[in-house]
Design a protein around this motif. Structure first.
Motif, PDB file in Angstrom:
ATOM      1  N   GLY A  65       0.793  -1.217   0.000  1.00  0.00           N
ATOM      2  CA  GLY A  65       0.000   0.000   0.000  1.00  0.00           C
ATOM      3  C   GLY A  65       0.827   1.269   0.000  1.00  0.00           C
ATOM      4  O   GLY A  65       0.521   2.213  -0.735  1.00  0.00           O
ATOM      5  N   GLY A  66       1.864   1.328   0.817  1.00  0.00           N
ATOM      6  CA  GLY A  66       2.675   2.542   0.881  1.00  0.00           C
ATOM      7  C   GLY A  66       3.353   2.871  -0.423  1.00  0.00           C
ATOM      8  O   GLY A  66       3.198   3.979  -0.955  1.00  0.00           O
ATOM      9  N   PRO A  67       4.121   1.937  -0.994  1.00  0.00           N
ATOM     10  CA  PRO A  67       4.785   2.243  -2.263  1.00  0.00           C
ATOM     11  C   PRO A  67       3.827   2.551  -3.404  1.00  0.00           C
ATOM     12  O   PRO A  67       4.076   3.454  -4.206  1.00  0.00           O
ATOM     13  CB  PRO A  67       5.591   0.967  -2.550  1.00  0.00           C
ATOM     14  CG  PRO A  67       5.785   0.332  -1.223  1.00  0.00           C
ATOM     15  CD  PRO A  67       4.543   0.647  -0.447  1.00  0.00           C
ATOM     16  N   PRO A 119      -2.250   6.027   1.805  1.00  0.00           N
ATOM     17  CA  PRO A 119      -2.222   7.402   1.284  1.00  0.00           C
ATOM     18  C   PRO A 119      -2.560   8.438   2.346  1.00  0.00           C
ATOM     19  O   PRO A 119      -2.079   9.570   2.286  1.00  0.00           O
ATOM     20  CB  PRO A 119      -3.263   7.383   0.161  1.00  0.00           C
ATOM     21  CG  PRO A 119      -4.130   6.209   0.447  1.00  0.00           C
ATOM     22  CD  PRO A 119      -3.256   5.195   1.114  1.00  0.00           C
ATOM     23  N   PHE A 120      -3.382   8.063   3.339  1.00  0.00           N
ATOM     24  CA  PHE A 120      -3.686   9.000   4.428  1.00  0.00           C
ATOM     25  C   PHE A 120      -2.417   9.368   5.185  1.00  0.00           C
ATOM     26  O   PHE A 120      -2.148  10.547   5.433  1.00  0.00           O
ATOM     27  CB  PHE A 120      -4.710   8.381   5.391  1.00  0.00           C
ATOM     28  CG  PHE A 120      -5.072   9.289   6.537  1.00  0.00           C
ATOM     29  CD1 PHE A 120      -6.190  10.104   6.454  1.00  0.00           C
ATOM     30  CD2 PHE A 120      -4.310   9.334   7.690  1.00  0.00           C
ATOM     31  CE1 PHE A 120      -6.530  10.964   7.500  1.00  0.00           C
ATOM     32  CE2 PHE A 120      -4.633  10.182   8.740  1.00  0.00           C
ATOM     33  CZ  PHE A 120      -5.751  11.003   8.647  1.00  0.00           C
ATOM     34  N   GLY A 345       5.683   7.275   1.594  1.00  0.00           N
ATOM     35  CA  GLY A 345       4.972   6.023   1.355  1.00  0.00           C
ATOM     36  C   GLY A 345       5.917   4.840   1.330  1.00  0.00           C
ATOM     37  O   GLY A 345       5.619   3.780   1.884  1.00  0.00           O
ATOM     38  N   LEU A 346       7.057   5.018   0.680  1.00  0.00           N
ATOM     39  CA  LEU A 346       8.046   3.942   0.635  1.00  0.00           C
ATOM     40  C   LEU A 346       8.622   3.654   2.014  1.00  0.00           C
ATOM     41  O   LEU A 346       8.628   2.505   2.473  1.00  0.00           O
ATOM     42  CB  LEU A 346       9.171   4.313  -0.332  1.00  0.00           C
ATOM     43  CG  LEU A 346       8.859   4.187  -1.818  1.00  0.00           C
ATOM     44  CD1 LEU A 346       9.921   4.908  -2.640  1.00  0.00           C
ATOM     45  CD2 LEU A 346       8.782   2.727  -2.217  1.00  0.00           C
ATOM     46  N   ALA A 347       9.121   4.694   2.680  1.00  0.00           N
ATOM     47  CA  ALA A 347       9.745   4.495   3.985  1.00  0.00           C
ATOM     48  C   ALA A 347       8.722   4.083   5.033  1.00  0.00           C
ATOM     49  O   ALA A 347       8.957   3.159   5.823  1.00  0.00           O
ATOM     50  CB  ALA A 347      10.456   5.772   4.413  1.00  0.00           C
ATOM     51  N   GLY A 348       7.574   4.779   5.031  1.00  0.00           N
ATOM     52  CA  GLY A 348       6.546   4.465   6.024  1.00  0.00           C
ATOM     53  C   GLY A 348       5.938   3.102   5.822  1.00  0.00           C
ATOM     54  O   GLY A 348       5.653   2.386   6.785  1.00  0.00           O
TER      55      GLY A 348
END
Length: 403
Positions: A65-67, A119-120, A345-348
């Motif tokens: 989801g993040g990436p 995305p939030f 998004g990637l790191a999180g």
């Protein structure tokens, strides 16, 4: 944190106040829901492994989801992303409260809820440095983290008692309502801005993903900061095994709630102490040693301590884990605004993913080892071995971070 920045100053900023209020009330519902899910699954299955796996489903979907979805926070107006994600999650969490919902269906809904959260989180992280600058940004991020940890503390500490009183289903309903309230607060309080990423729409998600990964890969400071953050995958294991560990030492849901509250309480204390008394430059230098210190206390689980000693171990671990605020604020300051959503998004997502992996590893290991206490200690030993070289790498690069 800087002498010019005060809490009342940042709360006077309407947009940050809206983000903070939304975070403050929704985190309570989130933690209550996590306790409810753990208790619900443990009661249904009687297994020590399944609660950890269910807990992992609140983290693991961010691996994708993040990436893939974090970049939406750059491609679309960030207020729109925030509100839409909340409005999607509210009814989905309510579905989890349906009595007798089969385990496969529950798992699918959990995955979708977590995907909507990606995305939030990216949009929220990208909005704060836009509405707050300089030392106010560091203070604002610290306040959000402190609020999150205090919310977890309250949610976990009261979660066992509340769930025992109202039932797991109503706990999930309360979480659903918190998403609705968050959507309203953000819609009214955050100003609409154009999308930060002005690249043409035909640029594919994969190309944007590659660009975000390249930003992190090219900067050794960002790489090490990501490594420091991802050590949380080792630290989270006691949360996933809190319910069976409480049973191992003769406790029930109330003891599990107390143990779940101890770590966020330690983080809250650590965030306050670092922000109140430690200068910026010293916080940067301490990030590596504190990352190691967040894992070391968990080795004490090998002695199968009682609730009191376990709480102390978790408080110390949480206090050291406050370094995560330094890591996240430094990361976001080093990334250009147009790439913040994708990079976060990637790191999180990696952070959430390694937490999910840690929970799954804990669930799988306890099934083989048969003891939650031994399982936590073994995984903590692996965490220490991993944390030391990452801390040494940070020691080599932190001086190049601009003040």
């Amino acid at each position: 944190m800087g002498e010019t920045a005060r809490v009342r100053d940042i709360l006077a900023v309407r947009e940050f106040r809206a983000v903070w209020l939304a975070e403050a009330q929704s985190v309570l519902g989130d933690q209550l829901a996590r306790v409810a899910l753990s208790v619900l699954v443990f009661q249904r299955t009687g297994s020590a492994a399944w609660p950890a796996l269910a807990y992992a489903l609140t983290y693991l979907p961010d691996l994708a989801g993040g990436p893939l979805l974090g970049g939406l926070a750059d491609r679309f107006p960030r207020r729109t992303v925030l509100v839409t994600a909340d409005l999607l999650r509210a009814p989905l969490v309510a579905v989890l409260a349906v009595p007798g919902l089969p385990w496969p269906a529950l798992a699918v809904v959990l995955v979708v809820v977590q995907l909507a959260g990606a995305p939030f989180s990216s949009a929220q992280a990208a909005v704060v440095p836009v509405v707050l600058d300089g030392s106010r940004y560091v203070l604002g991020q610290s306040l959000l983290k402190l609020t999150n940890q205090v919310g977890q503390l309250a949610g976990f500490a009261l979660g066992g008692a509340v769930i025992a009183l109202i039932g797991a289903g109503w706990g999930l309903i309360l979480d659903a309502l918190s998403f609705g309230v968050s959507a309203v607060v953000l819609a009214l309080g955050v100003r609409s801005r154009p999308a930060a990423d002005v690249r043409e729409a035909r640029v594919s998600t994969l190309r944007r993903l590659a660009a975000g990964a390249g930003t992190i890969r090219r900067d050794p400071r960002l790489r090490v900061l990501v490594g420091l953050a991802w050590l949380a995958g080792f630290v989270i294991v006691p949360e996933g095994l809190a319910v069976p560990y409480a049973a191992e030492i003769g406790g029930g849901p109330a003891v599990a709630g107390l143990l779940l509250a101890a770590h966020p309480a330690g983080i809250a204390i650590g965030v306050f102490a670092l922000g109140r008394w430690v200068p910026d430059a010293v916080r940067l230098r301490l990030a590596g040693p504190l990352a190691v210190g967040a894992v070391v206390p968990l080795l004490g689980y090998a002695a199968e301590p009682g609730p009191g000693v376990t709480v102390v171990l978790l408080l110390v671990s949480g206090g050291c884990a406050a370094y995560q605020v330094t890591a996240s604020t430094t990361f976001m300051r080093l990334v250009p605004d147009a790439e913040r959503g994708q990079a976060f998004g990637l790191a999180g997502s990696g952070l959430i993913a390694v937490q999910g992996i840690g929970l799954i590893a804990g669930g799988a290991a306890v099934a083989g080892l048969g003891s939650p206490s031994v399982t936590i200690a073994v995984i903590a030993a692996a965490g220490v071995v991993t944390a030391v070289p990452v801390a040494l790498a940070w020691r080599r690069v932190y001086r190049s971070v601009p003040s």
